[in-house]
Design an enzyme around this catalytic site. Sequence first.
Site, PDB file in Angstrom:
ATOM      1  N   LYS A 110      77.104  17.864  25.945  1.00 26.98           N
ATOM      2  CA  LYS A 110      77.828  18.361  27.119  1.00 26.98           C
ATOM      3  C   LYS A 110      78.698  19.526  26.683  1.00 26.98           C
ATOM      4  CE  LYS A 110      78.368  17.127  31.504  1.00 26.98           C
ATOM      5  NZ  LYS A 110      77.286  16.545  32.298  1.00 26.98           N
ATOM      6  N   ASP A 150      76.348  21.985  35.742  1.00 31.19           N
ATOM      7  CA  ASP A 150      77.114  20.769  36.050  1.00 31.19           C
ATOM      8  C   ASP A 150      78.232  21.201  37.003  1.00 31.19           C
ATOM      9  OD1 ASP A 150      77.354  17.829  35.182  1.00 31.19           O
ATOM     10  OD2 ASP A 150      79.384  18.526  34.850  1.00 31.19           O
TER      11      ASP A 150
HETATM   12  P1  NAD Z   1      79.329  21.252  42.160  1.00 35.99           P
HETATM   13  O1  NAD Z   1      80.338  22.074  41.495  1.00 35.99           O
HETATM   14  O2  NAD Z   1      78.085  21.883  42.666  1.00 35.99           O
HETATM   15  O3  NAD Z   1      79.994  20.472  43.390  1.00 35.99           O
HETATM   16  C1  NAD Z   1      81.137  19.687  43.268  1.00 35.99           C
HETATM   17  C2  NAD Z   1      81.626  19.288  44.654  1.00 35.99           C
HETATM   18  O4  NAD Z   1      82.691  18.345  44.531  1.00 35.99           O
HETATM   19  C3  NAD Z   1      82.193  20.453  45.465  1.00 35.99           C
HETATM   20  O5  NAD Z   1      81.822  20.280  46.818  1.00 35.99           O
HETATM   21  C4  NAD Z   1      83.704  20.281  45.315  1.00 35.99           C
HETATM   22  O6  NAD Z   1      84.433  20.846  46.393  1.00 35.99           O
HETATM   23  C5  NAD Z   1      83.795  18.769  45.323  1.00 35.99           C
HETATM   24  N1  NAD Z   1      85.017  18.249  44.715  1.00 35.99           N
HETATM   25  C6  NAD Z   1      85.691  18.705  43.642  1.00 35.99           C
HETATM   26  N2  NAD Z   1      86.779  17.962  43.393  1.00 35.99           N
HETATM   27  C7  NAD Z   1      86.798  17.005  44.349  1.00 35.99           C
HETATM   28  C8  NAD Z   1      87.651  15.933  44.634  1.00 35.99           C
HETATM   29  N3  NAD Z   1      88.732  15.685  43.889  1.00 35.99           N
HETATM   30  N4  NAD Z   1      87.341  15.141  45.687  1.00 35.99           N
HETATM   31  C9  NAD Z   1      86.252  15.386  46.426  1.00 35.99           C
HETATM   32  N5  NAD Z   1      85.391  16.376  46.211  1.00 35.99           N
HETATM   33  C10 NAD Z   1      85.671  17.178  45.177  1.00 35.99           C
HETATM   34  O7  NAD Z   1      78.990  20.077  41.121  1.00 35.99           O
HETATM   35  P2  NAD Z   1      77.665  19.186  41.056  1.00 35.99           P
HETATM   36  O8  NAD Z   1      76.722  19.858  40.146  1.00 35.99           O
HETATM   37  O9  NAD Z   1      77.249  18.788  42.425  1.00 35.99           O
HETATM   38  O10 NAD Z   1      78.232  17.920  40.250  1.00 35.99           O
HETATM   39  C11 NAD Z   1      78.886  16.847  40.924  1.00 35.99           C
HETATM   40  C12 NAD Z   1      78.885  15.630  40.013  1.00 35.99           C
HETATM   41  O11 NAD Z   1      77.539  15.279  39.695  1.00 35.99           O
HETATM   42  C13 NAD Z   1      79.591  15.826  38.666  1.00 35.99           C
HETATM   43  O12 NAD Z   1      80.202  14.600  38.302  1.00 35.99           O
HETATM   44  C14 NAD Z   1      78.443  16.120  37.721  1.00 35.99           C
HETATM   45  O13 NAD Z   1      78.737  15.778  36.375  1.00 35.99           O
HETATM   46  C15 NAD Z   1      77.363  15.206  38.285  1.00 35.99           C
HETATM   47  N6  NAD Z   1      75.996  15.604  37.933  1.00 35.99           N
HETATM   48  C16 NAD Z   1      75.511  16.822  38.247  1.00 35.99           C
HETATM   49  C17 NAD Z   1      74.199  17.168  37.923  1.00 35.99           C
HETATM   50  C18 NAD Z   1      73.571  18.483  38.311  1.00 35.99           C
HETATM   51  O14 NAD Z   1      72.368  18.633  38.106  1.00 35.99           O
HETATM   52  N7  NAD Z   1      74.306  19.412  38.864  1.00 35.99           N
HETATM   53  C19 NAD Z   1      73.419  16.252  37.211  1.00 35.99           C
HETATM   54  C20 NAD Z   1      73.935  14.997  36.902  1.00 35.99           C
HETATM   55  C21 NAD Z   1      75.229  14.689  37.277  1.00 35.99           C
END
Ligand code: NAD
Length: 421
Positions: A110, A150
């Site tokens: 990561k 991420d």
């Molecule tokens: P992103 O940046 O695209 O979106 C994040 C979203 O969460 C945004 O809408 C933001 O406004 C919202 N957010 C931020 N802080 C917040 C809070 N305190 N309360 C509510 N909403 C909040 O990120 P993503 O890629 O969608 O990742 C989201 C989660 O999924 C993370 O935990 C990440 O580690 C996990 N994840 C992502 C992927 C991927 O392929 N992108 C893969 C596995 C896991």
Amino acid sequence: MLEAEWTESDVYKNTVARFNKAAQTINLDPNVAERLRHPKRALVVSIPVRMDDGHIEVFVGYRVQHNITLGPAKGGIRYWPDVTLSEITAMAMLMTFKCALVGLPLGGAKGGVRCNPTLMSRGEKQRLTRRYTSEILQMIGPDKDIPAPDLGTDAQIMAWLMDTYSQDIGHAVPSIVTGKPIEIGGSLGREEATGRGVIYTVIEAAKHLGVTLDESKTCAIQGFGNVGTACAKKIAKIGCRVIAVSDMSGGIYNSKGLDVQELLDYAKGNKTFEGYKGGDRLSNKELLEIPCDVLIPAAVSSVITKENAPRIKCKILAEGANSPTMIEADPILKENGTFVIPDILANAGGVTVSYFEWVQGIQKLFWNEKEVNSRLWEIMSTTFRKMIHVAAEENVDPRTAAMISGIRRLSKAMLVRGFYP
Ligand code: NAD
């Protein structure tokens, strides 16, 4: 520098405690267990970036590789204000067990930069990405460690990372990252893969629980970024009602169901849901406690705690985010009959299609979207059933069962490779 950077985070403590529980259940070789409590490598870098107003700001960045027994390290890069070395280390550990659980020939890593991407211009983000890439360049490579998007990062950031690495090497190296745009070798289906995978596991969980997913079933989603939006689209497509969604500024609720496409269009033109007429405003705290059939935290870590767990009223909790549930909340959710699909399975669709992208890049042979999605379905549904089987066999909850499956595969590989020197 490393020690100065280290403050143990909740998410790190949770991850190690959950690992210990799984390791004890299967009497894991104590030497293997001890090794897996520590990352293999961790790099801390300073990233000086010229900001638009001319001054230079120095950001802190990390790249952590937890384990590379099964193959190159794999893991996302997050740009977020509260990124710490301890959190990134925990996320790298989770990646190791996730890749092993779903059977990928990859290890866990990561990366992250402590910054607020929502306050930075496109130019600032590009300069930050290029300098961060150059600082971690020795550590990454298509056979060494392959980053992906991420929290706070996206396909464009991956394109700048790929370009910076390729400029240094002297030729195009698309396989240095996954989650990149299609134009430079990205995979069809990657952008939506994490959310799609989450819903594939929800479908399997519903089957397991004897629940029919139709319009009488409701879903609430925290986070409306890459993962949250893909979850919303997919679950609406299979006929459930999405009754609440949120972003960092709060959320929107409509008991009759929200129009997901309209929300997506609104989110494109507006920074928050403020002013959206299709529902009532609600806070992120309220969203988690809304009575619903499926709750998907798809934003940040540690949002489900021992304080709010007693008020969580969903049947299925699908962890789209990494580590959204604190360990103290686990027994409360179990007591209340909530079926938890743990993060290392629920959100594994992202790394699975990242693996497909890496394979396609190396072979220079690209698949159509149907092929990507059907291979994803095969892996997610088979792994779900394997988790249920291990849970019954070992008399443990699904989270521990998923961890056990990953640890077993990895520990066999570690023991057969042997100890060096
Ligand atoms: P992103 O940046 O695209 O979106 C994040 C979203 O969460 C945004 O809408 C933001 O406004 C919202 N957010 C931020 N802080 C917040 C809070 N305190 N309360 C509510 N909403 C909040 O990120 P993503 O890629 O969608 O990742 C989201 C989660 O999924 C993370 O935990 C990440 O580690 C996990 N994840 C992502 C992927 C991927 O392929 N992108 C893969 C596995 C896991």
